[in-house]
Design an enzyme around this catalytic site. Structure first.
Site, PDB file in Angstrom:
ATOM      1  N   LYS A   1      34.540 -34.042  18.912  1.00  0.00           N
ATOM      2  CA  LYS A   1      33.547 -34.184  19.983  1.00  0.00           C
ATOM      3  C   LYS A   1      34.152 -34.865  21.208  1.00  0.00           C
ATOM      4  O   LYS A   1      33.904 -34.446  22.350  1.00  0.00           O
ATOM      5  CB  LYS A   1      32.333 -34.966  19.458  1.00  0.00           C
ATOM      6  CG  LYS A   1      31.491 -34.142  18.487  1.00  0.00           C
ATOM      7  CD  LYS A   1      30.519 -34.965  17.664  1.00  0.00           C
ATOM      8  CE  LYS A   1      29.829 -34.078  16.645  1.00  0.00           C
ATOM      9  NZ  LYS A   1      28.984 -34.806  15.693  1.00  0.00           N
ATOM     10  N   GLN A   5      26.747 -40.562  14.579  1.00  0.00           N
ATOM     11  CA  GLN A   5      27.329 -39.647  13.600  1.00  0.00           C
ATOM     12  C   GLN A   5      26.750 -39.894  12.203  1.00  0.00           C
ATOM     13  O   GLN A   5      26.727 -41.022  11.714  1.00  0.00           O
ATOM     14  CB  GLN A   5      28.856 -39.805  13.576  1.00  0.00           C
ATOM     15  CG  GLN A   5      29.574 -38.830  12.661  1.00  0.00           C
ATOM     16  CD  GLN A   5      29.421 -37.384  13.120  1.00  0.00           C
ATOM     17  OE1 GLN A   5      29.558 -37.066  14.294  1.00  0.00           O
ATOM     18  NE2 GLN A   5      29.143 -36.502  12.176  1.00  0.00           N
ATOM     19  N   ASP A  37      21.576 -34.472  20.111  1.00  0.00           N
ATOM     20  CA  ASP A  37      21.649 -33.757  18.834  1.00  0.00           C
ATOM     21  C   ASP A  37      20.375 -32.956  18.575  1.00  0.00           C
ATOM     22  O   ASP A  37      20.369 -32.030  17.762  1.00  0.00           O
ATOM     23  CB  ASP A  37      21.848 -34.753  17.670  1.00  0.00           C
ATOM     24  CG  ASP A  37      23.283 -34.768  17.156  1.00  0.00           C
ATOM     25  OD1 ASP A  37      23.996 -33.769  17.366  1.00  0.00           O
ATOM     26  OD2 ASP A  37      23.681 -35.767  16.533  1.00  0.00           O
TER      27      ASP A  37
END
Length: 280
Positions: A52, A96, A119
């Site tokens: 990422k 995460q 997200d």
């Protein structure tokens, strides 16, 4: 075979588009920024975060990496998220997953400002998606829509079957296909006579985590087959939920594993970050 959907190429195209958008934002004095929070030492999580950050570097999005030890208390993490919520220079926040057992993942997701939830996991983001309001789309399903549309396939009126009902893929996938006027069936572990349903699908999205589960007989001739699986076969080789060798000869379009859906998730994350910067 010319029916293979190249996720690497399409994801690269999207990242290049994002890069151009970032340059335009920079010209207006806006610097898109993604904060990535990693708790603990899970090796796979470290790889995902690294990828990422690499995508941020490529597209010109500023990244802020926050690494916390595995014994971090839930209250500490929530405090850190609230700090990022309040920071006007941060446009997107990503924590995460998975998190260590002492931390409630739902509580953390719910704490992220929905306008920075790149997200697309928060209940507010999911609610916006379900009733058609503007909001962040969950990255993997949004990437699948791009794969289908950029392959020249219209979803409108098609019989779409999703196998898997997870909050990350199955459910948001259904909402996004409905937005494109697909007729959607969601199958799961309690579905009776699954193979008779998949064999009627114009578009099949397989996300059940069973290596090479779907064979040519389970697929309609000419169907679009999207394989979300990331499994290992009997030889330990990476494969999907679809038996690529047999199905690729029958499908109209098919995504390979690896190189299909996987690269799209990070590309769509970058797209969401730019969208966040444009909104805030």
């Amino acid at each position: 075979m010319n029916n293979i959907i190249d996720g690497k190429k399409i994801s690269q195209d999207i990242k290049d588009e994002v890069k151009a958008e970032v340059a335009q934002l920079n010209a207006r004095g806006v610097e898109p920024c993604l904060a990535v929070v990693l708790v603990g030492d899970d090796p796979a999580s470290h790889v995902y975060v690294r990828n990422k950050i690499k995508a941020c570097d490529y597209t010109g999005i500023r990244s802020v990496s926050i690494n916390l030890p595995a014994d971090t208390e839930e209250s500490e993490l929530l405090e850190k998220v609230e700090e990022l919520n309040a920071d006007p220079s941060v446009h997107g926040i990503l924590v995460q997953l998975p998190l260590p057992p002492q931390i409630d993942e739902d509580k953390v997701i719910n704490t992220i400002d929905p306008d920075k939830d790149v997200d697309g996991f928060s209940p507010i983001s999911v609610g916006r998606l379900s009733i058609g309001l503007p909001g962040f789309k969950s990255c993997t399903p949004a990437g699948i829509i791009e794969l289908i549309k950029r392959s020249g396939v219209s979803i409108d009126g098609k019989n779409c079957v999703i196998v898997g009902r997870s909050n990350i893929v199955g459910k948001p996938m259904a909402m996004l296909l409905l937005r494109e006027n697909g007729t959607v069936t969601v199958c799961h572990s309690h579905t009776k006579d699954l193979r008779s349903i998949t064999s009627q699908a114009d578009i099949l999205v397989a996300a059940i985590g069973k290596p090479k589960y779907f064979k040519a007989d389970d697929i309609k001739e000419g169907a679009v087959v999207i394989d979300v699986g990331m499994d290992r076969d009997e030889n330990g080789k990476l494969c999907g939920d679809v038996d690529f060798e047999s199905v690729s000869n029958k499908a109209g379009y098919i995504t390979p594993v690896p190189g299909g859906v996987g690269p799209m998730t990070i590309a769509m994350l970058m797209k969401n970050c730019v969208e966040a910067a444009e909104r805030l």
